[in-house]
Design an enzyme around this catalytic site. Structure first.
Site, PDB file in Angstrom:
ATOM      1  CE  LYS A  24      43.216  38.256  40.621  1.00 45.40           C
ATOM      2  NZ  LYS A  24      43.222  39.429  41.503  1.00 45.40           N
ATOM      3  CB  SER A  25      43.601  43.696  36.308  1.00 48.68           C
ATOM      4  OG  SER A  25      44.462  43.299  37.336  1.00 48.68           O
ATOM      5  NE  ARG A  29      41.781  48.347  36.416  1.00 50.17           N
ATOM      6  CZ  ARG A  29      42.351  47.652  37.408  1.00 50.17           C
ATOM      7  NH1 ARG A  29      42.055  46.377  37.597  1.00 50.17           N
ATOM      8  NH2 ARG A  29      43.220  48.242  38.222  1.00 50.17           N
ATOM      9  N   GLY A  96      40.963  42.195  46.825  1.00 51.64           N
ATOM     10  CA  GLY A  96      41.459  43.538  47.121  1.00 51.64           C
ATOM     11  C   GLY A  96      41.086  44.520  46.019  1.00 51.64           C
ATOM     12  NE  ARG A 124      45.488  42.403  50.471  1.00 56.56           N
ATOM     13  CZ  ARG A 124      45.412  42.246  49.160  1.00 56.56           C
ATOM     14  NH1 ARG A 124      44.494  41.441  48.650  1.00 56.56           N
ATOM     15  NH2 ARG A 124      46.222  42.882  48.367  1.00 56.56           N
ATOM     16  CD  GLN A 171      44.349  46.271  44.515  1.00 58.21           C
ATOM     17  OE1 GLN A 171      44.505  46.566  45.695  1.00 58.21           O
ATOM     18  NE2 GLN A 171      44.230  45.024  44.097  1.00 58.21           N
ATOM     19  CG  ASP A 317      49.650  40.268  41.170  1.00 51.79           C
ATOM     20  OD1 ASP A 317      49.907  40.675  42.324  1.00 51.79           O
ATOM     21  OD2 ASP A 317      48.692  40.701  40.504  1.00 51.79           O
ATOM     22  NE  ARG A 348      50.534  36.816  46.841  1.00 50.43           N
ATOM     23  CZ  ARG A 348      49.782  37.250  45.843  1.00 50.43           C
ATOM     24  NH1 ARG A 348      50.263  38.134  44.993  1.00 50.43           N
ATOM     25  NH2 ARG A 348      48.563  36.799  45.681  1.00 50.43           N
TER      26      ARG A 348
HETATM   27  C1  S3P Z   1      45.667  44.989  40.775  1.00 46.87           C
HETATM   28  C2  S3P Z   1      46.736  45.714  41.235  1.00 46.87           C
HETATM   29  C3  S3P Z   1      47.834  45.136  42.025  1.00 46.87           C
HETATM   30  C4  S3P Z   1      47.865  43.606  41.908  1.00 46.87           C
HETATM   31  C5  S3P Z   1      46.506  43.001  42.082  1.00 46.87           C
HETATM   32  C6  S3P Z   1      45.563  43.533  41.004  1.00 46.87           C
HETATM   33  C7  S3P Z   1      44.621  45.673  40.005  1.00 46.87           C
HETATM   34  O1  S3P Z   1      47.648  45.471  43.385  1.00 46.87           O
HETATM   35  O2  S3P Z   1      48.752  43.061  42.861  1.00 46.87           O
HETATM   36  O3  S3P Z   1      46.565  41.589  41.976  1.00 46.87           O
HETATM   37  O4  S3P Z   1      43.821  44.995  39.340  1.00 46.87           O
HETATM   38  O5  S3P Z   1      44.581  46.919  40.037  1.00 46.87           O
HETATM   39  P1  S3P Z   1      48.212  46.850  43.990  1.00 46.87           P
HETATM   40  O6  S3P Z   1      47.420  47.973  43.443  1.00 46.87           O
HETATM   41  O7  S3P Z   1      48.019  46.711  45.485  1.00 46.87           O
HETATM   42  O8  S3P Z   1      49.651  46.919  43.604  1.00 46.87           O
END
Ligand code: S3P
Length: 431
Positions: A24-25, A29, A96, A124, A171, A317, A348
């Protein structure tokens, strides 16, 4: 997906090989950098989950041409300077990562836009991103002057900053680095603990220069990105649910192929090892960019462990499903330094404890984590997902070891990160 899902297997055993969907991350990007860059970017292994689709629609609204056929995505962008002002609000949905990284990107663009999100995302905190961006000269406002979505970003000229991060968050780090890419001067970001570094790796892949000294990353502004090809490995955070399932379900033996093994994400493997899980790594590839390989997990006798400190950002996560695993381990598992769990898709810490208790688990919450005593025979119950994909998947996996069926209320959120989760579960059980 139905409004309720029932997990009920007669003595399940998980066996076989699985390729989980794309990370996902990294998928987010790839679309973001492909859209900032001028020209064509081709992405394979893209995660077609709802969060990443929110990122695609935002850039389409900004005038970037993006086409998708399943997990293959083609981006053709005029570059950030050629984006157009969107006619409608940009909707980050539940994501997020979309919201926070986009705030950093839009701050230094030349468009004005308003970003909104769903009922969970609008609760959030965004201040962790808007505060450093304000120091750079970003113009981000909310009608109520609060640091929550919806936020209006008026793209403006940014100045570089030296930023010491107050929380370990990829993030926040990424938002500042991506704003720094458009800023005048050299931006530095210093982390408290190292968080996932996909942004840094991918910026280099798109031709940007960054330097790193310990926990400090430096990026010079006004660098041009060039479109490229991105291969997205499987998401270890999605594989984690079936890794835990295999580790705690009698006679199970599952191999996860092409799963991401970026060292900033493999905290789960360290914990599984510490808990006594039999594990083998093979076929490791991709050492220059994103590392990936095969991980084999077999059912094992489990012992309790302590999870805290620098490990936390490397498995943040995975903590809900690791809490479930801890109910099957001998002894007292302590999860600490994980207060960030309270500001995820839901709180969580409280949500995991409340749901695992319904199954009969022995679990206490602390301000920054949980203490779980085991092993405990878990019983069937009806569990809530809280609209949180990782809570929904934790509930589903718990149904493999309960002595009665587990009902999951509102499982549809699982499509946020793992649309074919239930098909993959079926494919592994009793093959
Ligand atoms: C993510 C960073 C994490 C993670 C989220 C994805 C990212 O969050 O929990 O699922 O893709 O940069 P945080 O930056 O709030 O730790």
């Amino acid at each position: 997906m139905p409004e309720e899902k029932i997990i009920s297997f007669e003595q399940p055993v998980l066996r076989g090989t699985l390729q989980v969907p794309g990370d996902k991350s990294i998928s987010h990007r790839a679309v973001m950098l492909g859209s900032i860059a001028k020209g064509k970017t081709s992405i394979t292994g893209f995660l077609d989950g709802e969060d990443c689709l929110s990122t695609i629609s935002m850039f389409q609204q900004l005038g970037v041409s993006i086409t998708r056929e399943g997990t293959a995505v083609q981006v053709d962008s005029p570059g950030i300077a050629g984006w157009k002002t969107p006619a409608e609000k940009l909707d980050a949905g539940n994501s997020g990562t979309t919201a926070r990284l986009m705030l950093g990107i839009l701050a230094g663009s030349s468009v004005t836009s308003t970003m909104c999100g769903d009922q969970y995302l609008t609760k959030r905190p965004m201040k962790r991103v808007t505060a450093p961006l304000a120091l750079m000269g970003a113009a981000i406002t909310n009608e109520a002057q609060k640091d929550y979505l919806p936020l209006t970003v008026q793209g403006s000229k940014l100045q570089a900053i030296d930023y010491q991060m107050p929380v370990a968050s990829a993030q926040v780090k990424s938002a500042v680095l991506l704003a720094g890419l458009q800023a005048e001067g050299e931006t530095t970001v210093t982390e408290t603990d190292v968080s996932r570094d996909h942004t840094e790796r991918m910026l280099r892949q798109f031709g940007a220069k960054l330097s790193q000294d310990g926990k400090t990353i430096r990026i010079k502004g006004r660098q041009q990105l060039t479109g490229t090809d991105v291969v997205v490995p499987g998401d270890i955070s999605s594989a984690a649910f079936f890794m835990v399932a295999a580790a705690m379900t009698a006679d199970s033996d599952v191999s996860f192929e092409k799963v991401g093994l970026n060292p900033t994400r493999t905290g789960i493997l360290d914990v599984l090892e510490a808990m006594g899980v039999q594990m083998e790594l093979s076929d490791e590839q991709g050492f220059d960019g994103e590392r990936y390989g095969t991980v084999r997990i077999r059912h094992s006798k489990l012992k309790a462990t302590e999870i805290g400190g620098e490990l936390i950002p490397r498995l943040i996560d995975e903590l809900p499903v690791l809490a479930l695993l801890a109910t099957q381990a001998e002894g007292r598992t302590v999860i600490k330094d994980a207060q960030e769990l309270r500001v995820k898709e839901t709180d969580r810490i409280e949500a995991v404890a409340a749901e695992l208790r319904k199954l009969g688990a022995n679990i206490e919450t602390t301000p920054d984590g949980m203490i779980i005593s085991g092993p405990t025979q878990l019983h069937g119950a009806t569990l809530a997902s809280y609209g949180d994909h990782r809570l929904g998947m934790m509930a589903a996996v718990s149904g493999l070891i309960t002595d009665g069926p587990v009902h999951i209320d509102d499982p549809s959120c699982i499509a946020i990160s793992y649309p074919q989760f239930f098909e993959d579960l079926e494919s592994l059980v009793n093959v």
